[in-house]
Scaffold this motif. Sequence first.
Motif, PDB file in Angstrom:
ATOM      1  N   ALA A  20       0.854  -1.188   0.000  1.00 29.87           N
ATOM      2  CA  ALA A  20       0.000   0.000   0.000  1.00 29.87           C
ATOM      3  C   ALA A  20       0.889   1.236   0.000  1.00 29.87           C
ATOM      4  O   ALA A  20       1.726   1.398   0.887  1.00 29.87           O
ATOM      5  CB  ALA A  20      -0.906   0.018   1.224  1.00 29.87           C
ATOM      6  N   VAL A  21       0.724   2.078  -1.001  1.00 33.32           N
ATOM      7  CA  VAL A  21       1.432   3.362  -1.075  1.00 33.32           C
ATOM      8  C   VAL A  21       0.448   4.434  -0.637  1.00 33.32           C
ATOM      9  O   VAL A  21      -0.566   4.662  -1.303  1.00 33.32           O
ATOM     10  CB  VAL A  21       1.942   3.630  -2.501  1.00 33.32           C
ATOM     11  CG1 VAL A  21       2.565   5.017  -2.597  1.00 33.32           C
ATOM     12  CG2 VAL A  21       2.948   2.549  -2.920  1.00 33.32           C
ATOM     13  N   VAL A  22       0.711   5.053   0.477  1.00 32.02           N
ATOM     14  CA  VAL A  22      -0.213   6.037   1.037  1.00 32.02           C
ATOM     15  C   VAL A  22       0.167   7.422   0.532  1.00 32.02           C
ATOM     16  O   VAL A  22       1.219   7.961   0.881  1.00 32.02           O
ATOM     17  CB  VAL A  22      -0.204   6.016   2.576  1.00 32.02           C
ATOM     18  CG1 VAL A  22      -1.317   6.911   3.118  1.00 32.02           C
ATOM     19  CG2 VAL A  22      -0.374   4.595   3.101  1.00 32.02           C
ATOM     20  N   HIS A  29       3.385   8.928  -6.490  1.00 30.09           N
ATOM     21  CA  HIS A  29       3.190   8.642  -7.913  1.00 30.09           C
ATOM     22  C   HIS A  29       4.357   7.813  -8.448  1.00 30.09           C
ATOM     23  O   HIS A  29       4.164   6.824  -9.164  1.00 30.09           O
ATOM     24  CB  HIS A  29       3.060   9.978  -8.670  1.00 30.09           C
ATOM     25  CG  HIS A  29       3.369   9.892 -10.130  1.00 30.09           C
ATOM     26  ND1 HIS A  29       4.613  10.219 -10.625  1.00 30.09           N
ATOM     27  CD2 HIS A  29       2.617   9.531 -11.197  1.00 30.09           C
ATOM     28  CE1 HIS A  29       4.606  10.065 -11.944  1.00 30.09           C
ATOM     29  NE2 HIS A  29       3.411   9.649 -12.309  1.00 30.09           N
ATOM     30  N   ALA A  30       5.577   8.203  -8.094  1.00 35.24           N
ATOM     31  CA  ALA A  30       6.760   7.503  -8.600  1.00 35.24           C
ATOM     32  C   ALA A  30       6.857   6.093  -8.033  1.00 35.24           C
ATOM     33  O   ALA A  30       7.073   5.121  -8.770  1.00 35.24           O
ATOM     34  CB  ALA A  30       8.017   8.297  -8.260  1.00 35.24           C
ATOM     35  N   HIS A  31       6.699   5.957  -6.719  1.00 28.70           N
ATOM     36  CA  HIS A  31       6.839   4.643  -6.095  1.00 28.70           C
ATOM     37  C   HIS A  31       5.803   3.665  -6.641  1.00 28.70           C
ATOM     38  O   HIS A  31       6.139   2.534  -7.014  1.00 28.70           O
ATOM     39  CB  HIS A  31       6.677   4.763  -4.579  1.00 28.70           C
ATOM     40  CG  HIS A  31       7.839   5.384  -3.888  1.00 28.70           C
ATOM     41  ND1 HIS A  31       8.417   4.857  -2.752  1.00 28.70           N
ATOM     42  CD2 HIS A  31       8.549   6.514  -4.151  1.00 28.70           C
ATOM     43  CE1 HIS A  31       9.413   5.627  -2.357  1.00 28.70           C
ATOM     44  NE2 HIS A  31       9.505   6.643  -3.193  1.00 28.70           N
ATOM     45  N   ALA A  32       4.543   4.086  -6.672  1.00 25.24           N
ATOM     46  CA  ALA A  32       3.473   3.174  -7.076  1.00 25.24           C
ATOM     47  C   ALA A  32       3.663   2.700  -8.514  1.00 25.24           C
ATOM     48  O   ALA A  32       3.550   1.495  -8.805  1.00 25.24           O
ATOM     49  CB  ALA A  32       2.117   3.858  -6.913  1.00 25.24           C
ATOM     50  N   ASN A  33       3.971   3.618  -9.419  1.00 31.40           N
ATOM     51  CA  ASN A  33       4.126   3.235 -10.823  1.00 31.40           C
ATOM     52  C   ASN A  33       5.395   2.432 -11.064  1.00 31.40           C
ATOM     53  O   ASN A  33       5.398   1.475 -11.852  1.00 31.40           O
ATOM     54  CB  ASN A  33       4.093   4.480 -11.708  1.00 31.40           C
ATOM     55  CG  ASN A  33       2.688   5.021 -11.883  1.00 31.40           C
ATOM     56  OD1 ASN A  33       1.905   4.508 -12.679  1.00 31.40           O
ATOM     57  ND2 ASN A  33       2.344   6.043 -11.117  1.00 31.40           N
ATOM     58  N   ASN A  34       6.484   2.789 -10.397  1.00 27.14           N
ATOM     59  CA  ASN A  34       7.725   2.021 -10.564  1.00 27.14           C
ATOM     60  C   ASN A  34       7.574   0.608 -10.020  1.00 27.14           C
ATOM     61  O   ASN A  34       8.048  -0.357 -10.622  1.00 27.14           O
ATOM     62  CB  ASN A  34       8.890   2.733  -9.872  1.00 27.14           C
ATOM     63  CG  ASN A  34       9.293   4.018 -10.568  1.00 27.14           C
ATOM     64  OD1 ASN A  34       8.615   4.470 -11.492  1.00 27.14           O
ATOM     65  ND2 ASN A  34      10.364   4.637 -10.117  1.00 27.14           N
ATOM     66  N   LEU A  35       6.913   0.471  -8.860  1.00 24.93           N
ATOM     67  CA  LEU A  35       6.668  -0.855  -8.297  1.00 24.93           C
ATOM     68  C   LEU A  35       5.869  -1.718  -9.268  1.00 24.93           C
ATOM     69  O   LEU A  35       6.210  -2.875  -9.535  1.00 24.93           O
ATOM     70  CB  LEU A  35       5.910  -0.730  -6.972  1.00 24.93           C
ATOM     71  CG  LEU A  35       6.703  -0.268  -5.755  1.00 24.93           C
ATOM     72  CD1 LEU A  35       5.749   0.149  -4.642  1.00 24.93           C
ATOM     73  CD2 LEU A  35       7.632  -1.378  -5.255  1.00 24.93           C
ATOM     74  N   LYS A  36       4.811  -1.126  -9.799  1.00 23.90           N
ATOM     75  CA  LYS A  36       3.946  -1.865 -10.731  1.00 23.90           C
ATOM     76  C   LYS A  36       4.733  -2.336 -11.941  1.00 23.90           C
ATOM     77  O   LYS A  36       4.631  -3.501 -12.355  1.00 23.90           O
ATOM     78  CB  LYS A  36       2.775  -0.982 -11.163  1.00 23.90           C
ATOM     79  CG  LYS A  36       1.801  -1.674 -12.118  1.00 23.90           C
ATOM     80  CD  LYS A  36       0.733  -0.719 -12.630  1.00 23.90           C
ATOM     81  CE  LYS A  36       1.324   0.259 -13.637  1.00 23.90           C
ATOM     82  NZ  LYS A  36       0.293   1.052 -14.349  1.00 23.90           N
ATOM     83  N   GLU A  37       5.548  -1.452 -12.509  1.00 22.56           N
ATOM     84  CA  GLU A  37       6.292  -1.799 -13.715  1.00 22.56           C
ATOM     85  C   GLU A  37       7.462  -2.737 -13.438  1.00 22.56           C
ATOM     86  O   GLU A  37       8.010  -3.348 -14.354  1.00 22.56           O
ATOM     87  CB  GLU A  37       6.755  -0.528 -14.414  1.00 22.56           C
ATOM     88  CG  GLU A  37       5.584   0.256 -14.998  1.00 22.56           C
ATOM     89  CD  GLU A  37       5.983   1.573 -15.640  1.00 22.56           C
ATOM     90  OE1 GLU A  37       7.180   1.749 -15.955  1.00 22.56           O
ATOM     91  OE2 GLU A  37       5.092   2.433 -15.815  1.00 22.56           O
ATOM     92  N   SER A  38       7.842  -2.882 -12.153  1.00 20.32           N
ATOM     93  CA  SER A  38       8.880  -3.844 -11.774  1.00 20.32           C
ATOM     94  C   SER A  38       8.300  -5.223 -11.517  1.00 20.32           C
ATOM     95  O   SER A  38       9.039  -6.154 -11.189  1.00 20.32           O
ATOM     96  CB  SER A  38       9.625  -3.356 -10.528  1.00 20.32           C
ATOM     97  OG  SER A  38      10.457  -2.264 -10.841  1.00 20.32           O
ATOM     98  N   GLY A  61      -3.760   2.960 -14.048  1.00 14.45           N
ATOM     99  CA  GLY A  61      -3.980   1.524 -13.962  1.00 14.45           C
ATOM    100  C   GLY A  61      -3.742   0.948 -12.584  1.00 14.45           C
ATOM    101  O   GLY A  61      -3.494  -0.257 -12.434  1.00 14.45           O
ATOM    102  N   LEU A  62      -3.865   1.792 -11.553  1.00  9.92           N
ATOM    103  CA  LEU A  62      -3.645   1.361 -10.175  1.00  9.92           C
ATOM    104  C   LEU A  62      -4.959   1.364  -9.402  1.00  9.92           C
ATOM    105  O   LEU A  62      -5.879   2.120  -9.717  1.00  9.92           O
ATOM    106  CB  LEU A  62      -2.651   2.301  -9.480  1.00  9.92           C
ATOM    107  CG  LEU A  62      -1.218   2.245 -10.008  1.00  9.92           C
ATOM    108  CD1 LEU A  62      -0.456   3.517  -9.616  1.00  9.92           C
ATOM    109  CD2 LEU A  62      -0.491   1.014  -9.469  1.00  9.92           C
ATOM    110  N   GLU A  63      -5.013   0.540  -8.373  1.00  6.36           N
ATOM    111  CA  GLU A  63      -6.199   0.471  -7.525  1.00  6.36           C
ATOM    112  C   GLU A  63      -6.143   1.534  -6.436  1.00  6.36           C
ATOM    113  O   GLU A  63      -5.068   1.865  -5.935  1.00  6.36           O
ATOM    114  CB  GLU A  63      -6.310  -0.906  -6.866  1.00  6.36           C
ATOM    115  CG  GLU A  63      -6.653  -2.034  -7.810  1.00  6.36           C
ATOM    116  CD  GLU A  63      -6.933  -3.328  -7.049  1.00  6.36           C
ATOM    117  OE1 GLU A  63      -7.762  -3.306  -6.112  1.00  6.36           O
ATOM    118  OE2 GLU A  63      -6.295  -4.339  -7.385  1.00  6.36           O
ATOM    119  N   VAL A  64      -7.318   2.024  -6.056  1.00  3.11           N
ATOM    120  CA  VAL A  64      -7.430   3.024  -4.989  1.00  3.11           C
ATOM    121  C   VAL A  64      -8.127   2.385  -3.795  1.00  3.11           C
ATOM    122  O   VAL A  64      -9.061   1.596  -3.947  1.00  3.11           O
ATOM    123  CB  VAL A  64      -8.244   4.250  -5.457  1.00  3.11           C
ATOM    124  CG1 VAL A  64      -8.361   5.273  -4.341  1.00  3.11           C
ATOM    125  CG2 VAL A  64      -7.587   4.880  -6.680  1.00  3.11           C
TER     126      VAL A  64
END
Length: 339
Positions: A20-22, A29-38, A61-64
Motif C-alpha cells: 500500500a502506497v499512502v 506517484h513515482a513509487h506506485a508506478n515504478n513498483l507496478k512496472e517492476s 492503472g492502479l487500484e485506490v
Amino acid sequence: MRVYYDRDADVNLIKGKKVAVVGYGSQGHAHANNLKESGADQVRVALRPGSKTAEKVKNAGLEVATPDDAAKWADVVMVLTPDELQADLYRDHLAPNMRENAALAFAHGFNIHFKLIEPRPDLDVFMVAPKGPGHLVRSEYSRGAGVPSLLAIEQNASGNAHEIGLSYACAIGSGRAGVIETTFREECETDLFGEQAVLCGGLSALVAAGYETLVEAGYAPEMAYFECLHEVKLIVDLMYEGGLQNVRYSISNTAEYGDYQSGKRIVSPQVKAEMKKVLEEIQSGEFARNWVLECQAGQPNFKAERRRWAEHDIEQVGEKLRGMMPWLAEGKLVDKTKN
C-alpha cells in the motif's frame, strides 16, 4: 558506508507482498508506478475518501483504497504523505488496522526520529529515501536508470526488514544507481539541514538577494533574472556531473577568479556560524517542535510566506521570460495532470 545494487537484492520479495502506497504526490506517484512496472502486481494507492487524486491513480492503472482498508490488506505500508499529516494518519488509520507483523515504511525519517510516530512493536519499520524528487525517481526509472536511495532499519520485528527494504528500493529503480545504508537519525538531520541551509532556504535566499541587489542598482529585471536565477541550472548541472572542480574547469578564468575572491565574502564565517545554529536547532528537535506547533495553529506563518514569495517580482519576471523559452516545457519533470 555500505552500498547495495540490484545484484545484492531479491526483488521477488517485494513482488510477493501486498504493498500500500499512502499518498499520490511526487513520491507516491513515482513509487506506485515504478513498483507496478517492476512486477509488483499487488499495489494499491491509499487516499482519503473523495480525493480528487483518485482519477489520476485509476488512469495509471492502479487500484485506490482508503487508508483504513489499505492498512488491513497490506503486508507493506509505505507512507508518502506530507510529514505534518503522518502522525495523525498513523494514529487514526494505520495503527488500528495494520496486520500483525506487517511492515511500515517511510521515505523520510522525520516522524520516526522525532518520535511523533511510535510504531507498534510487532511491525518492521524501514525507510527507503530516494535522493531526488519523485518526478526524477519516475523519469529516471522510465528511461532505464535510477535515483540512489538511502535505506535505514528502525525496527526488525520479522528479522527480514533489511531484505524487504532493499527489495523495495530496487523495485523503484534505486538498485540501478546504488542503495546506501544509513540510519533514520542521520538521514533526517542531514536532509533537514541540506534543505534549510543550502538547497532550498540558502539557495532561494541567495538568488532573491542577488536579483534584488541588481534591480535596486538600476539594472533591468530581466538581466537580473538571467544572471541570478536562470543560469543557476547551468552551474548546478556541471556541479551535479563532476563536483565543484568540474564547474571551475568549465567557466572562464575571470569567473573562477571571482569565485575565489567573492564567494568567501558572501558565505562568510558569520554565515557558517548561522549554519551551525540551524543544525543545532534540527538536532535538538527545536525545528521539529516549531513545525508541529505551526501546523497545529493552521500554518499561518507558513502560508503567509508562501504567498509573499509567490508575489515576489522575480516570479513575475520569470514567468514572462519562461514563456519565451518553449523548450523548457519539453520533457519537464513536473506534470500536474499526472501527479
